[in-house]
Design an enzyme around this catalytic site. Sequence first.
Site, PDB file in Angstrom:
ATOM      1  N   ASN A 264      -1.489   7.300   6.690  1.00  0.00           N
ATOM      2  CA  ASN A 264      -0.153   6.011   6.951  1.00  0.00           C
ATOM      3  C   ASN A 264       0.811   5.735   6.592  1.00  0.00           C
ATOM      4  OD1 ASN A 264      -0.276   3.502   8.989  1.00  0.00           O
ATOM      5  ND2 ASN A 264       0.026   2.406   7.310  1.00  0.00           N
TER       6      ASN A 264
ATOM      7  N   LYS B 111       0.939  -1.181  -0.152  1.00  0.00           N
ATOM      8  CA  LYS B 111       0.211   0.274   0.450  1.00  0.00           C
ATOM      9  C   LYS B 111       0.915   1.016   0.632  1.00  0.00           C
ATOM     10  CE  LYS B 111      -1.268  -0.773   5.020  1.00  0.00           C
ATOM     11  NZ  LYS B 111      -0.391  -1.950   5.372  1.00  0.00           N
TER      12      LYS B 111
ATOM     13  N   HIS C 123      -1.557  -8.530  12.098  1.00  0.00           N
ATOM     14  CA  HIS C 123      -2.681  -7.666  13.554  1.00  0.00           C
ATOM     15  C   HIS C 123      -3.394  -8.629  13.437  1.00  0.00           C
ATOM     16  CE1 HIS C 123      -0.193  -4.402  11.754  1.00  0.00           C
ATOM     17  NE2 HIS C 123      -0.749  -4.146  10.738  1.00  0.00           N
TER      18      HIS C 123
END
Length: 233
Positions: free
Chosen positions: A54, A31, A100
């Site tokens: 981010n 990303k 995560h």
Amino acid sequence: EVIGDVELFCRERRRHAPDAPFVAITGTNGKSTTTALIAHLLRHAGRDVQMGGNIGVPVLQLAPLNTERNYVIECSSYQIDLAPSIDPTVGIMLNVTPDHIDRHGTIEHYAAVKSRVLGRARFRIVGVDDDYGRGMAKQLAAVQKKIIPISIKGIVPNGYVGGERNIYRTGGSEAEDIADLAGIGSLRGSHNMQNAVAAFAACAALGVDDRTLQEGLRTFPGLAHRMEEIGRK
């Protein structure tokens, strides 16, 4: 409410500049490169671009919203989890692999959080090379929401495909060769082909022509520490 900065950005955009192009990028891998590449391509096309989220600058520290400004925002699963009304112009979900799980509990929930960038997007770009991406595509199709599928593993209808070195736009049964990555050192490797395909699809959705995108790909410097060439012997 418990919400995050991306949610605040989305609410302010709806209030003050709902037509400001907003690209939200997520995925377990790729990303950051995809975000940087989209921002680079849009700048090459002469657009006013703000990149953050981010990556680099927090979204609320970007230049103020206006209709002509393009916002290219990398979104982690943590940020999406706290952005219940995220509604980008272009939502991109690249891929899902286990990550995560300590926060999300299961990979299924992690994938479901990632998929939220697609639900309210005007254009939905979905990587369909893993089971979770394919599942998202099927779910959206089941509720009559159009997607733009991307793949580096096979032909997808009405989407974009990455081959060994070329990017193709697919129609019903035909594929049009629209870009060549040969010799672009910053985009070496199949993982970067997926990033380039997603970026090309996003910028095309925002109205940038193929020739400008091909030119922009050739000048992409890449990110520090991402397949970065430090010398040659």
